[in-house]
Each structure stands twice: as structure tokens, then as C-alpha cells.
Enzyme design. Structure first.
Site, mmCIF file in Angstrom:
data_model
loop_
_atom_site.group_PDB
_atom_site.id
_atom_site.type_symbol
_atom_site.label_atom_id
_atom_site.label_comp_id
_atom_site.label_asym_id
_atom_site.label_seq_id
_atom_site.Cartn_x
_atom_site.Cartn_y
_atom_site.Cartn_z
ATOM 1 N N ASP A 197 41.216 79.868 18.303
ATOM 2 C CA ASP A 197 41.659 78.667 18.271
ATOM 3 C C ASP A 197 43.334 78.917 17.547
ATOM 4 O OD1 ASP A 197 42.819 76.118 17.715
ATOM 5 O OD2 ASP A 197 40.731 75.164 17.689
ATOM 6 N N HIS A 281 42.314 72.658 29.554
ATOM 7 C CA HIS A 281 42.923 72.337 28.341
ATOM 8 C C HIS A 281 44.362 72.911 28.196
ATOM 9 C CE1 HIS A 281 43.194 70.510 24.321
ATOM 10 N NE2 HIS A 281 43.377 71.958 23.888
#
Length: 365
Positions: A197, A281
Site C-alpha cells: 500500500d 483500482h
């Protein structure tokens, strides 16, 4: 007190997984590449002034964060009172810091109105987005403080001193701790889905262009994003990767081989399909769709209890409207939507650091 992760989630945190992105907003950012000294002194544009920036934004992320939100006291304090509190926080930390803890102070949209001041033009509440499940008592706030440190206990000590200085002027609204899951030194942090992330933050030379204003101010967007980990992690790995747009093992964009390989939105398989699906995404969050505009992300995981865990999305950017544009795309089409819920939100103006010897409160005007 934050509950410890369940055995299943502890396994997820420590597992040697990998690959890409933030939940619910631009994901390709790497919060390990820059420092505040680099950001303020190495801009590619030598004609621009060196911005006076607060710490805790472009510096490497410590293992823990504690977010604090305050509202003005019902006693209706004056502008002078608020300036004094802000200055006391700044000088107190400078004179006797809690080791390893970095405070960053930002002001919410309502504060200026309550004090009869003019807010920065770009400081506005975020609009509502489809699928939001926001809890107002856990979002917003007149004054926000980000405390980053080596341990939850250190952040708590700094928070206690902040609370003591604010007595009679500011009252607590909400607090939210977060952490970085364990990872090998130098690796990009992973979220609770097991994916990396934060892979491509702006470079040092890009910070002045995309993050800092000339005076060293910026904006903070905060979202607490609940993650349905049990549902997502039971999907086949290839399905997870199609949702994210990156390989779980290497962190590389689909169709590439290495974590930091460029994201090629146009690459296709021999069968003529996009390597990165149209609803992935990282495609919908890509800066190419916003003229290259970037955010600097400092995401943390959180685990409030067995029913509430996920991502603390913290992004610093020159204009919160960028987040709004990206989130509107994600809310409409992101393949990740069935597995996340945005439950808390805030936006704030991060004050520039004051000149040497000057109080932070002078930046409120």
C-alpha cells in the site's frame, strides 16, 4: 484502547504477500522515499522559495500513528486563545519532545468560520460519495493533529501533553490510532488485504510541484476505510490481483515484473485484453486521469475491534479537489467497492512551519 488483531488478521499482517494500492483513493504512492529536509531544500524548480514545512509529512513513516481531532470549546474562545494553544504545542514539542514522536497540525473548515476568519479558498468540506457510511462523531473537527511515533505508548504520551495545553480552548472530538504491519526493512507497507500500500509517491523533486504551496502549507484528506478482509482474502489470488491491478507476490503492475515498474494502462494480452482491467483500482486512481496531479500518502492500518479494521487513508496534496475527482471515479466503478466502506472523513489545512523563533499560532490569520 485498540484491540489486538485477531489470529487470522495477525497472519495476514505478517504473511509474505505483496502488490499494490490504497483502498478508496490514489494508491500508487511510496511514503518511504523522501524526507522533510529533502522536500524543503531540493526542489527541481530553483526559482521557487524553499517552503517552511511541518514535519511528519514527507518524512519516513514510523510504526505508529495517533490522530486527534478537537473542536472549539463551548466557552467560545477567541482567536488569540487558539493561537496561544497552537504556539504552546509547537514550543512544548521543540523544548521537550517525546522521543521519536512528530506532531503535524492542521485546521478544519469550520474553525475559521467560528473565529470570524477567512478560510483558505480550497478548504471546504468534502462532498458525499456513493457508498459512504460515514460516522460524523468519528470525523471532521476544528483542529486535527497527526502524531507519528515508534510506539503507541509514545504517541499517547504526546497526546496527553497536547490535551493539557488545550484545556479551556479545545475539546476532544475523536481519536484514532493506527499502525504499520510488520515488514522487512525497506519494503513498502502492506494493508490488511495483504497487498503493498503505497508504491509511487511523488519524488523529492515533485513535492514542491504537487504537495507544498510556496509558504509550506498543504492540505490533508483523511478517510477511515473499513476493509472486509474475510471476504476479500478468500477470493482466488488472480481475482484479487484483477481487482487491485497488481501482482500480490511482487507488487508489480499486471503485465509488468517489478514493483516500481511504470503502470501501463494500455498494455494488452495476446488475446487483446487489457492487462489492468478497466475497473481495477490502480487504473481508476492513476494520476494520468488528472493531468499528472499527485498526492503524498501516509497510510496506516487500524484495528479497533473484530468488526472494525482497515485502512487510515492520509493524503497530503495542494488541492483537496484532486481527491474528490479521484474518489468520484472510484466510488462509481472501482472493483474494490464491494470489499470496503468509508466510515469516517476529514479535510484540513496544514499550516506552514513558522519562521525560526516565531510561534505556530501566527500562521492562523
Amino acid at each position: 484502547m485498540t484491540a489486538l488483531p485477531s489470529p487470522r488478521r495477525r497472519t495476514l499482517l505478517a504473511a509474505p504477500l505483496a502488490a499494490a494500492t490504497a483502498c478508496g483513493a490514489p494508491a500508487d504512492t511510496d511514503s518511504t522515499r523522501t524526507t522533510d529536509s529533502d522536500a524543503s531544500g531540493s526542489s527541481g524548480d530553483k526559482s521557487r522559495p524553499v517552503p517552511r514545512t511541518q514535519p511528519g509529512i514527507a518524512t519516513a513513516q514510523p510504526a505508529h500513528v495517533l490522530l486527534l481531532a478537537h473542536d472549539l470549546s463551548p466557552a467560545r474562545p477567541s482567536v488569540r486563545d487558539v493561537r496561544r494553544v497552537l504556539s504552546d504545542w509547537w514550543t512544548d514539542h521543540a523544548s521537550r519532545p517525546v522521543p521519536g514522536v512528530t506532531p503535524t497540525v492542521a485546521l478544519g473548515p469550520a474553525l475559521h468560520r467560528k473565529l470570524g476568519l477567512t478560510a483558505p479558498p480550497r478548504l471546504k468540506d468534502l462532498p458525499s460519495f456513493p457508498h459512504d457510511r460515514l460516522e460524523p462523531r468519528h470525523g471532521g473537527g476544528d483542529v486535527l493533529v497527526q502524531l507519528c511515533g515508534p510506539s503507541a505508548a509514545a504517541c499517547d504520551r504526546a497526546a496527553a501533553r497536547i490535551a493539557a495545553r488545550a484545556t479551556g480552548v479545545l475539546v476532544p472530538r475523536w481519536r484514532q490510532p493506527g499502525f504499520l504491519p510488520p515488514r522487512p526493512t525497506g519494503e513498502t507497507p502492506r494493508n490488511l488485504f495483504g497487498f503493498k500500500d503505497g508504491t509511487q509517491n511523488p519524488t523529492t523533486d515533485e513535492l514542491t510541484r504537487w504537495i507544498w504551496h510556496d509558504d509550506g502549507s498543504t492540505f490533508l484528506v483523511y478517510r477511515r476505510i473499513h476493509m472486509h478482509t474475510d471476504t476479500f482474502t478468500t477470493l482466488p489470488t488472480t481475482h484479487q490481483e484483477q481487482i487491485i491491478g497488481r501482482h500480490r507476490t511482487t507488487g508489480a503492475p499486471l503485465g509488468a515484473h517489478h514493483e516500481h515498474d511504470p503502470v501501463n494502462l494500455y498494455a494488452k494480452t495476446p488475446q487483446g485484453r487489457y492487462h489492468i482491467p478497466t475497473d481495477a483500482h490502480i487504473r481508476l486512481a492513476h494520476s494520468r486521469l488528472d493531468g499528472g496531479a499527485r498526492m503524498l500518502r501516509r497510510g496506516y492500518s487500524y484495528d479497533n475491534n473484530t468488526h472494525d479494521h482497515g485502512l487510515l487513508f492520509l493524503a497530503y496534496l495542494r488541492d483537496p479537489a484532486l481527491f474528490t475527482r479521484v474518489q468520484e471515479r472510484l466510488a462509481a466503478d472501482d472493483a474494490m467497492n464491494p470489499f470496503i466502506e468509508h466510515r469516517a472523513s476529514a479535510v484540513a489545512h496544514v499550516l506552514p512551519a513558522p519562521p525560526p523563533g516565531k510561534p505556530l499560532g501566527d500562521q492562523l490569520h
